[in-house]
Design a protein around this motif. Sequence first.
Motif, short mmCIF file in Angstrom:
data_model
loop_
_atom_site.label_atom_id
_atom_site.label_comp_id
_atom_site.label_asym_id
_atom_site.label_seq_id
_atom_site.Cartn_x
_atom_site.Cartn_y
_atom_site.Cartn_z
N PHE A 187 44.54 39.67 36.54
CA PHE A 187 44.42 41.05 36.07
C PHE A 187 45.72 41.84 36.28
N GLN A 188 46.36 41.61 37.42
CA GLN A 188 47.60 42.35 37.69
C GLN A 188 48.68 41.99 36.65
N LYS A 189 48.73 40.72 36.28
CA LYS A 189 49.72 40.30 35.28
C LYS A 189 49.41 40.84 33.90
N ASN A 190 48.13 41.16 33.67
CA ASN A 190 47.73 41.60 32.34
C ASN A 190 47.53 43.11 32.22
N GLY A 191 48.09 43.85 33.18
CA GLY A 191 48.09 45.31 33.06
C GLY A 191 46.82 46.01 33.49
N PHE A 192 46.00 45.34 34.30
CA PHE A 192 44.78 45.98 34.81
C PHE A 192 45.06 46.60 36.18
N TYR A 193 44.37 47.70 36.49
CA TYR A 193 44.46 48.30 37.82
C TYR A 193 43.20 47.98 38.61
N TYR A 194 43.40 47.68 39.89
CA TYR A 194 42.29 47.35 40.79
C TYR A 194 41.67 48.64 41.29
N PHE A 199 40.14 34.97 30.76
CA PHE A 199 40.14 35.17 32.22
C PHE A 199 39.64 33.92 32.95
N ILE A 200 38.49 33.42 32.50
CA ILE A 200 37.92 32.25 33.18
C ILE A 200 38.88 31.06 33.07
N TYR A 221 39.74 46.80 36.95
CA TYR A 221 38.77 45.80 37.40
C TYR A 221 38.36 46.11 38.83
N THR A 222 37.16 45.72 39.16
CA THR A 222 36.68 45.81 40.54
C THR A 222 36.51 44.38 41.03
N PHE A 223 36.56 44.21 42.33
CA PHE A 223 36.28 42.90 42.92
C PHE A 223 35.75 43.20 44.31
N GLY A 224 34.43 43.23 44.43
CA GLY A 224 33.88 43.65 45.70
C GLY A 224 32.48 43.14 45.93
N PRO A 225 31.95 43.45 47.14
CA PRO A 225 30.62 42.99 47.49
C PRO A 225 29.53 43.74 46.73
N THR A 226 28.49 43.04 46.39
CA THR A 226 27.41 43.53 45.55
C THR A 226 26.10 43.10 46.19
N PHE A 227 25.09 43.94 46.11
CA PHE A 227 23.87 43.66 46.87
C PHE A 227 22.64 43.74 45.98
N ARG A 228 21.80 42.72 46.06
CA ARG A 228 20.57 42.76 45.27
C ARG A 228 19.40 42.27 46.11
N ALA A 229 18.38 43.11 46.16
CA ALA A 229 17.20 42.78 46.97
C ALA A 229 16.18 42.03 46.14
N GLU A 230 16.65 41.17 45.22
CA GLU A 230 15.70 40.41 44.42
C GLU A 230 15.20 39.26 45.30
N LEU A 285 40.97 31.01 44.43
CA LEU A 285 40.34 31.62 43.26
C LEU A 285 40.42 33.14 43.33
N SER A 286 40.24 33.69 44.52
CA SER A 286 40.27 35.15 44.58
C SER A 286 41.69 35.66 44.35
N PHE A 287 42.68 34.90 44.83
CA PHE A 287 44.06 35.27 44.51
C PHE A 287 44.29 35.20 43.00
N ALA A 288 43.76 34.14 42.38
CA ALA A 288 43.93 33.94 40.93
C ALA A 288 43.31 35.08 40.13
N VAL A 289 42.19 35.60 40.63
CA VAL A 289 41.52 36.72 39.96
C VAL A 289 42.46 37.94 39.94
N HIS A 290 42.99 38.27 41.12
CA HIS A 290 43.89 39.42 41.19
C HIS A 290 45.15 39.18 40.35
N GLN A 291 45.69 37.98 40.45
CA GLN A 291 46.91 37.68 39.71
C GLN A 291 46.70 37.82 38.20
#
Length: 477
Positions: A145-152, A262-263, A220-229, A137-143
């Motif tokens: 966006f990369q195929k659709n002209g987005f920069y990481y 995308f989904i 697009y970003t794809f990274g770790p996110t933190f929430r102290a909820e 899935l994470s490969f699919a996410v990059h693929q």
Amino acid sequence: MSTYSVKELLSTDNLQQEVTISGWVKTFRSNRFIALNDGSTIHNLQCVVDFEQIDSTILKEVATGAALTITGTLVESQGKGQQVEIMVDTITVLGSADPEQYPIQPKKHSLEFLREKAHLRVRTNTFSAIMRVRSALSFAVHQYFQKNGFYYVHTPIITGSDAEGAGEMFRVSTLDPKAPPLDDSGEVNYKEDFFGKETNLTVSGQLEAETFAMGLGKVYTFGPTFRAENSNTSRHLAEFWMIEPEVAFNDLAANMDLAEDFIKGVLNYVLENCTDDLTFLEKRLLDEEKTKPQAERSEMPLIEKLKFVANNEFKRVSYTEAIAILKNSKPNKKKKFQYLIEEWGADLQSEHERFLVEKHFKCPVILFDYPAKIKAFYMRLNEDGKTVRAMDVLFPGIGEIVGGSQREERLDVLQDKIKELGIDEKELWWYLDLRRFGTAEHSGFGLGFERLVLFVTGMGNIRDVIPFPRSPQNAEF
Ligand code: 4AD
Ligand code: MG
């Protein structure tokens, strides 16, 4: 002699060759059949031992969990259940696993038990399948966006801002917790801290991603996110991975189109590339559901559900329409909801989202145009002056999987909003600069990666779809 993976050997036509293979023992039956797995596939390779040929002291160490290197001849299988097997010539025990001590024995373990053995659970069928799907899935996410002209774009993990304004942040500090420096009014003096200001782990890369969209166009970003909820639920983690596309010149409708496409794109990728693992996970889910009351079982098998979502339009409904539906719904009238919907403006709880998706529309739903009061400061105010161009994508079994919006691009409107919420304008000077210089309509969203993995794998708890979950009172490993 060549070294192969189990996956390669199971699909080769090249029989009668001498091969070397390394892996871990899944089971050892009748002192004769070793089921070997190396993580490359859900399937095991059967290795057939002639016990007269192999030293009995070696065979004693061939137990579940042991690491072996085996050499032998690849032949057509005599037995049922596999096409090929290895007739073993030699076995080298790389590392044994004492059956009295090794916790992952060939029997059913509860998911709760395995959570406490998170360093070993990837050796089970269920977790190896989940983690291979997660990787795909994470490969699919990059693929996508990369195929659709987005920069990481790599947005910072340490920030000084609270993008969502919810105050659920983990502080980053090098001050002495026992004796922090104080200012004249007795407050902690963060000017003396490492960064000379209060900083925290990021709750979202959006604000920084917006700056890049205003120069690179589509990012697009794809990274770790933190929430102290402090929410100990099966849908929340304190550390999770978020995917946040941001697109210059997109309005809310284009943003919804992007989220849906995308989904569907990533679902189609795993449907095409993860058949064996999804088939295994589908069967696991069916077995699990047999133990549940009929009403709680899902209506479709896993793969059919993924295809259904990938092939059908998401229903788009305004917040106002959704409130009308919820107000008149059976669970609301019969006071079955924990939070009853009484009037326009109410924040939607997961029980409401799931009612809309699972009972009312029976398909993924995109809700849009929410009341400004229940959404973040950066969302574009509508002409009615009370709703914003927000959108949430709601999924069966999951609830909210995506949250996004068109952004407020008008400097004066954004400044008014910031003032109204009591946010210090100086903290956001760079964000406001985007509205001072070359401002333009733009939109984006955030997709919680683990919620996507939950949906795709059919698992029930978010702690089972990330290698080492972080949640309140839990940061082992
Ligand atoms: O709706 P959220 O809070 O939106 C944002 O953070 C925006 N800045 C995104 C954007 O517009 N660029 O979070 C987005 C998604 C949620 O829909 C959910 O899927 C996931 O992130 N999420 C969590 N996943 C796991 N654990 C948590 N504690 C999560 N909080 C949010
Ligand atoms: Mg949200």
